[in-house]
Design a protein around this motif. Structure first.
Motif, mmCIF file in Angstrom:
data_model
loop_
_atom_site.group_PDB
_atom_site.id
_atom_site.type_symbol
_atom_site.label_atom_id
_atom_site.label_comp_id
_atom_site.label_asym_id
_atom_site.label_seq_id
_atom_site.Cartn_x
_atom_site.Cartn_y
_atom_site.Cartn_z
ATOM 1 N N ASN A 198 49.081 -5.174 -32.424
ATOM 2 C CA ASN A 198 48.554 -6.287 -31.431
ATOM 3 C C ASN A 198 49.904 -6.794 -30.651
ATOM 4 O OD1 ASN A 198 47.729 -8.404 -30.012
ATOM 5 N ND2 ASN A 198 47.385 -9.467 -32.026
ATOM 6 N N LEU A 199 49.848 -6.517 -29.363
ATOM 7 C CA LEU A 199 51.067 -6.787 -28.437
ATOM 8 C C LEU A 199 50.974 -8.505 -28.569
ATOM 9 C CD1 LEU A 199 50.719 -4.526 -25.089
ATOM 10 C CD2 LEU A 199 52.073 -4.340 -27.238
ATOM 11 N N GLY A 200 50.123 -9.141 -28.822
ATOM 12 C CA GLY A 200 50.236 -10.674 -28.883
ATOM 13 C C GLY A 200 50.698 -11.248 -30.082
ATOM 14 N N LYS A 201 51.143 -10.381 -30.888
ATOM 15 C CA LYS A 201 51.681 -10.947 -32.053
ATOM 16 C C LYS A 201 53.203 -11.360 -31.816
ATOM 17 C CE LYS A 201 52.985 -9.959 -37.088
ATOM 18 N NZ LYS A 201 52.701 -9.093 -38.095
ATOM 19 N N LEU A 202 53.612 -12.378 -31.871
ATOM 20 C CA LEU A 202 55.016 -12.940 -31.293
ATOM 21 C C LEU A 202 55.767 -13.546 -32.585
ATOM 22 C CD1 LEU A 202 53.788 -14.218 -27.945
ATOM 23 C CD2 LEU A 202 54.881 -11.967 -28.317
ATOM 24 N N PRO A 203 57.171 -13.499 -32.568
ATOM 25 C CA PRO A 203 57.936 -12.741 -31.784
ATOM 26 C C PRO A 203 58.054 -11.486 -31.797
ATOM 27 C CG PRO A 203 59.516 -13.792 -33.205
ATOM 28 C CD PRO A 203 57.821 -14.210 -33.722
ATOM 29 N N TRP A 204 58.620 -10.701 -30.799
ATOM 30 C CA TRP A 204 58.740 -9.196 -31.078
ATOM 31 C C TRP A 204 60.080 -8.905 -31.612
ATOM 32 C CZ3 TRP A 204 57.131 -6.892 -25.401
ATOM 33 C CH2 TRP A 204 55.851 -7.048 -25.240
ATOM 34 N N THR A 205 60.189 -8.975 -32.829
ATOM 35 C CA THR A 205 61.297 -8.881 -33.723
ATOM 36 C C THR A 205 61.800 -7.202 -33.448
ATOM 37 O OG1 THR A 205 60.327 -8.123 -35.701
ATOM 38 C CG2 THR A 205 60.919 -10.445 -35.203
ATOM 39 N N ARG A 248 58.864 -4.482 -32.583
ATOM 40 C CA ARG A 248 59.156 -3.423 -31.294
ATOM 41 C C ARG A 248 59.018 -2.177 -31.912
ATOM 42 N NH1 ARG A 248 61.958 -5.632 -26.912
ATOM 43 N NH2 ARG A 248 63.019 -3.761 -26.399
ATOM 44 N N HIS A 249 59.585 -1.867 -33.102
ATOM 45 C CA HIS A 249 59.265 -0.381 -33.608
ATOM 46 C C HIS A 249 57.843 -0.263 -34.129
ATOM 47 C CE1 HIS A 249 60.109 3.205 -35.668
ATOM 48 N NE2 HIS A 249 59.448 2.800 -36.787
ATOM 49 N N ALA A 250 57.120 -1.218 -34.598
ATOM 50 C CA ALA A 250 55.844 -1.108 -35.006
ATOM 51 C C ALA A 250 54.798 -0.825 -33.677
ATOM 52 C CB ALA A 250 55.339 -2.209 -35.782
ATOM 53 N N ALA A 282 49.911 7.180 -34.085
ATOM 54 C CA ALA A 282 48.359 7.626 -34.003
ATOM 55 C C ALA A 282 47.756 8.715 -33.270
ATOM 56 C CB ALA A 282 47.740 6.254 -33.863
ATOM 57 N N THR A 283 48.511 8.853 -31.944
ATOM 58 C CA THR A 283 48.099 9.732 -30.967
ATOM 59 C C THR A 283 48.592 11.059 -31.332
ATOM 60 O OG1 THR A 283 48.353 8.005 -29.205
ATOM 61 C CG2 THR A 283 48.145 10.386 -28.538
ATOM 62 N N THR A 284 49.710 11.199 -31.985
ATOM 63 C CA THR A 284 50.446 12.489 -32.169
ATOM 64 C C THR A 284 49.410 13.056 -33.521
ATOM 65 O OG1 THR A 284 52.546 11.887 -31.628
ATOM 66 C CG2 THR A 284 52.352 13.744 -33.369
ATOM 67 N N THR A 285 49.215 12.079 -34.382
ATOM 68 C CA THR A 285 48.286 12.703 -35.620
ATOM 69 C C THR A 285 46.948 13.121 -34.979
ATOM 70 O OG1 THR A 285 49.183 11.003 -37.039
ATOM 71 C CG2 THR A 285 46.963 11.721 -37.656
ATOM 72 N N LEU A 286 46.318 12.575 -34.083
ATOM 73 C CA LEU A 286 45.069 12.884 -33.607
ATOM 74 C C LEU A 286 45.341 14.449 -32.813
ATOM 75 C CD1 LEU A 286 43.781 9.691 -32.021
ATOM 76 C CD2 LEU A 286 42.539 11.229 -33.890
ATOM 77 N N VAL A 287 46.307 14.232 -31.947
ATOM 78 C CA VAL A 287 46.621 15.687 -31.087
ATOM 79 C C VAL A 287 46.805 16.814 -32.060
ATOM 80 C CG1 VAL A 287 48.055 16.617 -29.623
ATOM 81 C CG2 VAL A 287 46.929 14.373 -29.169
ATOM 82 N N ASP A 288 47.701 16.532 -33.063
ATOM 83 C CA ASP A 288 48.005 17.698 -34.006
ATOM 84 C C ASP A 288 46.907 18.052 -34.582
ATOM 85 O OD1 ASP A 288 50.697 17.346 -33.401
ATOM 86 O OD2 ASP A 288 51.221 16.349 -35.471
#
Length: 300
Positions: free
Chosen positions: A73-80, A84-86, A94-100
Protein backbone atom coordinates in the motif's frame (compact mmCIF):
# COMPACT_ATOMS: atom_id res chain seq x y z
CA UNK A 1 -13.45 -8.74 -28.87
CA UNK A 2 -13.84 -12.07 -27.07
CA UNK A 3 -17.40 -12.77 -25.89
CA UNK A 4 -17.32 -16.25 -24.30
CA UNK A 5 -16.63 -16.75 -20.59
CA UNK A 6 -12.93 -16.89 -19.74
CA UNK A 7 -10.91 -18.40 -16.92
CA UNK A 8 -9.25 -15.53 -15.04
CA UNK A 9 -6.58 -15.82 -12.33
CA UNK A 10 -6.27 -12.73 -10.09
CA UNK A 11 -3.36 -11.77 -7.84
CA UNK A 12 -4.11 -9.04 -5.31
CA UNK A 13 -7.76 -10.07 -5.21
CA UNK A 14 -8.47 -8.92 -1.65
CA UNK A 15 -7.47 -5.28 -2.06
CA UNK A 16 -9.38 -2.05 -2.63
CA UNK A 17 -9.51 -2.67 -6.40
CA UNK A 18 -9.20 -6.46 -6.42
CA UNK A 19 -12.29 -7.17 -4.29
CA UNK A 20 -14.81 -5.40 -6.56
CA UNK A 21 -12.90 -6.59 -9.63
CA UNK A 22 -13.38 -10.26 -8.74
CA UNK A 23 -17.08 -9.59 -8.18
CA UNK A 24 -17.42 -7.75 -11.50
CA UNK A 25 -15.58 -10.46 -13.44
CA UNK A 26 -17.90 -13.12 -12.02
CA UNK A 27 -20.94 -10.99 -12.77
CA UNK A 28 -19.67 -10.74 -16.36
CA UNK A 29 -19.75 -14.55 -16.55
CA UNK A 30 -16.03 -15.26 -16.22
CA UNK A 31 -14.62 -18.04 -14.05
CA UNK A 32 -12.32 -16.47 -11.44
CA UNK A 33 -9.58 -18.03 -9.32
CA UNK A 34 -7.37 -16.11 -6.92
CA UNK A 35 -3.87 -16.29 -5.50
CA UNK A 36 -3.67 -15.98 -1.70
CA UNK A 37 -0.84 -15.85 0.85
CA UNK A 38 -2.64 -18.04 3.43
CA UNK A 39 -4.05 -21.55 3.38
CA UNK A 40 -6.67 -21.81 0.59
CA UNK A 41 -10.27 -22.00 1.80
CA UNK A 42 -12.01 -22.81 -1.48
CA UNK A 43 -11.18 -24.79 -4.63
CA UNK A 44 -10.71 -21.50 -6.52
CA UNK A 45 -7.91 -20.27 -4.23
CA UNK A 46 -4.22 -21.10 -4.71
CA UNK A 47 -1.44 -20.29 -2.28
CA UNK A 48 1.67 -18.45 -3.40
CA UNK A 49 4.66 -16.71 -1.80
CA UNK A 50 6.15 -14.30 -4.34
CA UNK A 51 9.80 -13.58 -3.82
CA UNK A 52 10.15 -16.64 -1.59
CA UNK A 53 9.38 -19.62 -3.77
CA UNK A 54 8.29 -20.27 -7.38
CA UNK A 55 4.64 -20.54 -8.33
CA UNK A 56 3.71 -23.99 -9.58
CA UNK A 57 3.07 -23.56 -13.33
CA UNK A 58 0.18 -26.02 -12.99
CA UNK A 59 -1.78 -23.22 -11.23
CA UNK A 60 -1.94 -21.54 -14.64
CA UNK A 61 -3.39 -24.59 -16.36
CA UNK A 62 -6.59 -23.56 -18.05
CA UNK A 63 -6.18 -19.86 -17.25
CA UNK A 64 -6.97 -17.63 -20.21
CA UNK A 65 -6.15 -14.39 -18.38
CA UNK A 66 -3.93 -13.39 -15.45
CA UNK A 67 -4.58 -10.09 -13.67
CA UNK A 68 -1.84 -8.87 -11.35
CA UNK A 69 -2.74 -6.18 -8.79
CA UNK A 70 -0.22 -7.14 -6.10
CA UNK A 71 1.73 -4.45 -4.28
CA UNK A 72 2.31 -2.90 -0.87
CA UNK A 73 0.00 0.00 0.00
CA UNK A 74 1.47 3.34 -1.11
CA UNK A 75 -0.69 5.13 1.43
CA UNK A 76 1.14 3.59 4.39
CA UNK A 77 3.33 6.39 5.68
CA UNK A 78 6.06 7.31 6.33
CA UNK A 79 8.11 5.73 3.56
CA UNK A 80 11.05 4.48 5.59
CA UNK A 81 13.97 2.91 3.75
CA UNK A 82 12.62 -0.54 4.58
CA UNK A 83 9.12 0.33 3.39
CA UNK A 84 10.44 1.83 0.15
CA UNK A 85 12.10 -1.55 -0.41
CA UNK A 86 8.75 -3.26 0.29
CA UNK A 87 6.94 -1.00 -2.18
CA UNK A 88 9.34 -2.00 -4.93
CA UNK A 89 9.91 -5.65 -4.09
CA UNK A 90 6.21 -6.44 -3.54
CA UNK A 91 5.49 -5.33 -7.08
CA UNK A 92 8.52 -6.58 -8.95
CA UNK A 93 8.77 -9.91 -7.09
CA UNK A 94 5.08 -10.72 -7.56
CA UNK A 95 5.24 -9.90 -11.27
CA UNK A 96 8.46 -11.87 -11.74
CA UNK A 97 6.94 -14.87 -9.95
CA UNK A 98 3.91 -14.82 -12.26
CA UNK A 99 5.97 -14.38 -15.42
CA UNK A 100 8.38 -17.16 -14.47
CA UNK A 101 5.41 -19.50 -14.00
CA UNK A 102 4.02 -18.46 -17.39
CA UNK A 103 7.36 -19.14 -19.05
CA UNK A 104 7.43 -22.62 -17.47
CA UNK A 105 3.80 -23.44 -18.26
CA UNK A 106 2.90 -25.83 -21.04
CA UNK A 107 0.16 -23.47 -22.18
CA UNK A 108 0.65 -19.91 -20.88
CA UNK A 109 -2.34 -17.57 -20.59
CA UNK A 110 -3.33 -15.54 -23.62
CA UNK A 111 -3.60 -12.27 -21.70
CA UNK A 112 -1.61 -10.69 -18.85
CA UNK A 113 -3.00 -7.52 -17.31
CA UNK A 114 -0.32 -6.24 -14.95
CA UNK A 115 -0.50 -3.33 -12.56
CA UNK A 116 1.42 -0.11 -12.93
CA UNK A 117 0.68 3.45 -11.87
CA UNK A 118 0.55 7.07 -12.95
CA UNK A 119 3.75 7.55 -10.97
CA UNK A 120 5.65 6.15 -13.95
CA UNK A 121 5.45 9.61 -15.52
CA UNK A 122 7.04 11.51 -12.63
CA UNK A 123 6.22 15.20 -12.19
CA UNK A 124 5.22 16.60 -15.61
CA UNK A 125 3.32 19.90 -15.14
CA UNK A 126 3.75 21.05 -18.75
CA UNK A 127 2.86 17.78 -20.50
CA UNK A 128 -0.35 16.10 -21.59
CA UNK A 129 0.39 12.42 -21.02
CA UNK A 130 -1.15 9.88 -23.38
CA UNK A 131 -0.48 6.15 -23.13
CA UNK A 132 2.73 6.37 -25.16
CA UNK A 133 4.33 9.17 -23.13
CA UNK A 134 7.83 8.45 -21.87
CA UNK A 135 8.56 7.57 -18.26
CA UNK A 136 9.76 10.26 -15.89
CA UNK A 137 12.06 10.40 -12.90
CA UNK A 138 11.65 9.85 -9.17
CA UNK A 139 11.18 6.93 -6.80
CA UNK A 140 7.75 5.84 -8.10
CA UNK A 141 8.82 6.28 -11.72
CA UNK A 142 11.75 3.94 -11.07
CA UNK A 143 9.50 1.43 -9.29
CA UNK A 144 6.94 1.46 -12.12
CA UNK A 145 9.63 1.12 -14.78
CA UNK A 146 11.03 -1.99 -13.08
CA UNK A 147 7.50 -3.30 -12.48
CA UNK A 148 6.57 -2.92 -16.14
CA UNK A 149 9.87 -4.42 -17.29
CA UNK A 150 9.12 -7.54 -15.25
CA UNK A 151 5.71 -7.86 -16.92
CA UNK A 152 7.15 -7.43 -20.41
CA UNK A 153 9.10 -10.67 -19.89
CA UNK A 154 5.89 -12.62 -20.45
CA UNK A 155 6.21 -15.30 -23.14
CA UNK A 156 5.78 -14.45 -26.79
CA UNK A 157 2.15 -14.58 -27.81
CA UNK A 158 0.83 -13.29 -24.47
CA UNK A 159 -1.03 -9.98 -24.82
CA UNK A 160 0.50 -7.81 -22.09
CA UNK A 161 -1.43 -4.77 -20.85
CA UNK A 162 0.21 -2.43 -18.34
CA UNK A 163 -2.48 -0.86 -16.14
CA UNK A 164 -1.17 2.64 -15.44
CA UNK A 165 -3.65 3.42 -12.68
CA UNK A 166 -4.21 6.97 -11.47
CA UNK A 167 -5.67 8.22 -8.19
CA UNK A 168 -8.64 5.95 -7.49
CA UNK A 169 -11.71 7.57 -5.95
CA UNK A 170 -14.10 5.23 -4.17
CA UNK A 171 -15.68 4.38 -0.87
CA UNK A 172 -13.52 2.75 1.77
CA UNK A 173 -10.04 3.39 0.46
CA UNK A 174 -7.94 4.85 -2.30
CA UNK A 175 -7.49 8.62 -2.51
CA UNK A 176 -10.32 9.33 -0.06
CA UNK A 177 -8.92 7.21 2.77
CA UNK A 178 -6.70 9.99 4.20
CA UNK A 179 -8.84 12.91 2.98
CA UNK A 180 -12.15 11.94 4.61
CA UNK A 181 -11.09 11.76 8.28
CA UNK A 182 -8.98 14.91 7.93
CA UNK A 183 -11.88 16.81 6.38
CA UNK A 184 -14.38 15.47 8.92
CA UNK A 185 -12.12 16.82 11.64
CA UNK A 186 -12.33 20.29 10.09
CA UNK A 187 -8.88 20.15 8.49
CA UNK A 188 -9.98 20.18 4.86
CA UNK A 189 -8.13 22.53 2.57
CA UNK A 190 -5.88 23.07 -0.40
CA UNK A 191 -2.78 20.91 -0.69
CA UNK A 192 0.14 22.95 -1.95
CA UNK A 193 -1.12 25.27 -4.68
CA UNK A 194 -4.06 22.94 -5.38
CA UNK A 195 -3.33 23.43 -9.06
CA UNK A 196 -1.41 20.18 -9.57
CA UNK A 197 -2.99 17.73 -11.99
CA UNK A 198 -4.32 14.62 -10.27
CA UNK A 199 -4.97 11.66 -12.64
CA UNK A 200 -8.20 10.63 -10.92
CA UNK A 201 -10.45 7.70 -11.81
CA UNK A 202 -13.62 6.43 -10.12
CA UNK A 203 -13.29 2.97 -8.57
CA UNK A 204 -16.24 1.80 -10.66
CA UNK A 205 -14.44 2.85 -13.84
CA UNK A 206 -11.13 1.38 -12.68
CA UNK A 207 -12.87 -1.97 -12.30
CA UNK A 208 -14.97 -1.54 -15.43
CA UNK A 209 -11.91 -0.67 -17.51
CA UNK A 210 -10.02 -3.76 -16.34
CA UNK A 211 -12.99 -6.01 -17.13
CA UNK A 212 -13.19 -4.32 -20.55
CA UNK A 213 -9.46 -4.86 -21.19
CA UNK A 214 -9.76 -8.58 -20.45
CA UNK A 215 -11.53 -8.98 -23.80
CA UNK A 216 -10.22 -5.94 -25.74
CA UNK A 217 -8.07 -8.15 -27.94
CA UNK A 218 -6.46 -5.33 -29.92
CA UNK A 219 -5.17 -3.39 -26.88
CA UNK A 220 -1.70 -4.02 -25.49
CA UNK A 221 1.15 -2.17 -23.83
CA UNK A 222 0.66 0.78 -21.48
CA UNK A 223 -2.95 1.88 -20.88
CA UNK A 224 -3.78 4.99 -18.86
CA UNK A 225 -6.53 4.31 -16.33
CA UNK A 226 -7.69 7.84 -15.58
CA UNK A 227 -10.88 9.82 -16.03
CA UNK A 228 -11.58 11.43 -19.40
CA UNK A 229 -11.66 14.99 -18.01
CA UNK A 230 -8.42 15.93 -16.22
CA UNK A 231 -8.80 17.71 -12.88
CA UNK A 232 -6.56 19.59 -10.50
CA UNK A 233 -6.27 18.53 -6.87
CA UNK A 234 -8.28 21.47 -5.55
CA UNK A 235 -11.40 20.33 -7.38
CA UNK A 236 -11.25 16.97 -5.64
CA UNK A 237 -10.34 18.07 -2.12
CA UNK A 238 -12.91 20.89 -2.22
CA UNK A 239 -15.66 18.52 -3.35
CA UNK A 240 -14.86 16.17 -0.48
CA UNK A 241 -15.43 19.04 1.96
CA UNK A 242 -18.68 20.02 0.24
CA UNK A 243 -20.04 16.48 0.33
CA UNK A 244 -19.15 16.15 4.01
CA UNK A 245 -20.58 19.62 4.78
CA UNK A 246 -17.33 20.63 6.38
CA UNK A 247 -15.28 23.84 6.08
CA UNK A 248 -12.62 24.23 3.45
CA UNK A 249 -10.50 26.91 5.05
CA UNK A 250 -6.90 25.89 5.13
CA UNK A 251 -4.00 25.74 2.75
CA UNK A 252 -1.23 23.30 3.60
CA UNK A 253 1.90 24.65 1.92
CA UNK A 254 4.19 22.31 0.04
CA UNK A 255 7.02 22.69 2.56
CA UNK A 256 4.72 21.57 5.40
CA UNK A 257 3.62 18.51 3.44
CA UNK A 258 7.24 17.64 2.73
CA UNK A 259 8.15 18.05 6.40
CA UNK A 260 5.28 15.76 7.39
CA UNK A 261 5.47 13.13 4.65
CA UNK A 262 8.97 13.40 3.23
CA UNK A 263 9.35 12.69 -0.47
CA UNK A 264 5.99 10.90 -0.46
CA UNK A 265 4.46 14.40 -0.54
CA UNK A 266 6.10 15.18 -3.87
CA UNK A 267 5.48 11.72 -5.28
CA UNK A 268 1.80 11.40 -4.30
CA UNK A 269 0.24 14.80 -3.55
CA UNK A 270 2.22 17.54 -5.29
CA UNK A 271 3.24 15.95 -8.58
CA UNK A 272 1.49 16.72 -11.86
CA UNK A 273 0.26 13.96 -14.16
CA UNK A 274 -2.23 15.25 -16.70
CA UNK A 275 -3.09 11.82 -18.07
CA UNK A 276 -5.53 11.18 -20.90
CA UNK A 277 -6.99 7.67 -21.41
CA UNK A 278 -6.64 7.66 -25.20
CA UNK A 279 -6.28 3.90 -25.71
CA UNK A 280 -9.17 3.14 -23.39
CA UNK A 281 -11.50 5.54 -25.19
CA UNK A 282 -10.35 4.39 -28.63
CA UNK A 283 -11.06 0.77 -27.64
CA UNK A 284 -14.70 1.63 -26.97
CA UNK A 285 -14.79 1.90 -23.20
CA UNK A 286 -17.57 4.20 -21.92
CA UNK A 287 -16.85 5.93 -18.63
CA UNK A 288 -19.52 5.96 -15.95
CA UNK A 289 -18.00 9.06 -14.35
CA UNK A 290 -16.48 11.72 -16.58
CA UNK A 291 -16.00 14.48 -13.96
CA UNK A 292 -13.96 14.20 -10.79
CA UNK A 293 -16.72 15.83 -8.74
CA UNK A 294 -19.21 13.16 -9.80
CA UNK A 295 -16.76 10.41 -8.80
CA UNK A 296 -16.39 11.99 -5.35
CA UNK A 297 -20.18 12.35 -5.00
CA UNK A 298 -20.64 8.66 -5.80
CA UNK A 299 -18.26 7.66 -3.02
CA UNK A 300 -20.49 9.15 -0.30
Amino acid sequence: MTSQPLSVLVAGASGFIGTPLVRALREAGHHVSTLVRREPRTPTEFRWAPGERPLDPAVLDGADVVVNLSGANLGKLPWTDSYRHAIRSSRVDATTTLVDAMRAATTPPRVFLSGSASGVYGDRPADVLDDDASSGSGFLADVCTAWEAAARRAPDGVRVVLLRTGIVIGQGGGALAPLVPLTKAGGGGRLGTGGQWWPWIALEDEVGAIVHLVTADDVSGPVNLSGPEPAVADRITKRVAEDLHRPYLFRVPAFALRRLLGDAADEMLLSNQRMVPAKLLDSGYTFRYTRAEDAVDAAF
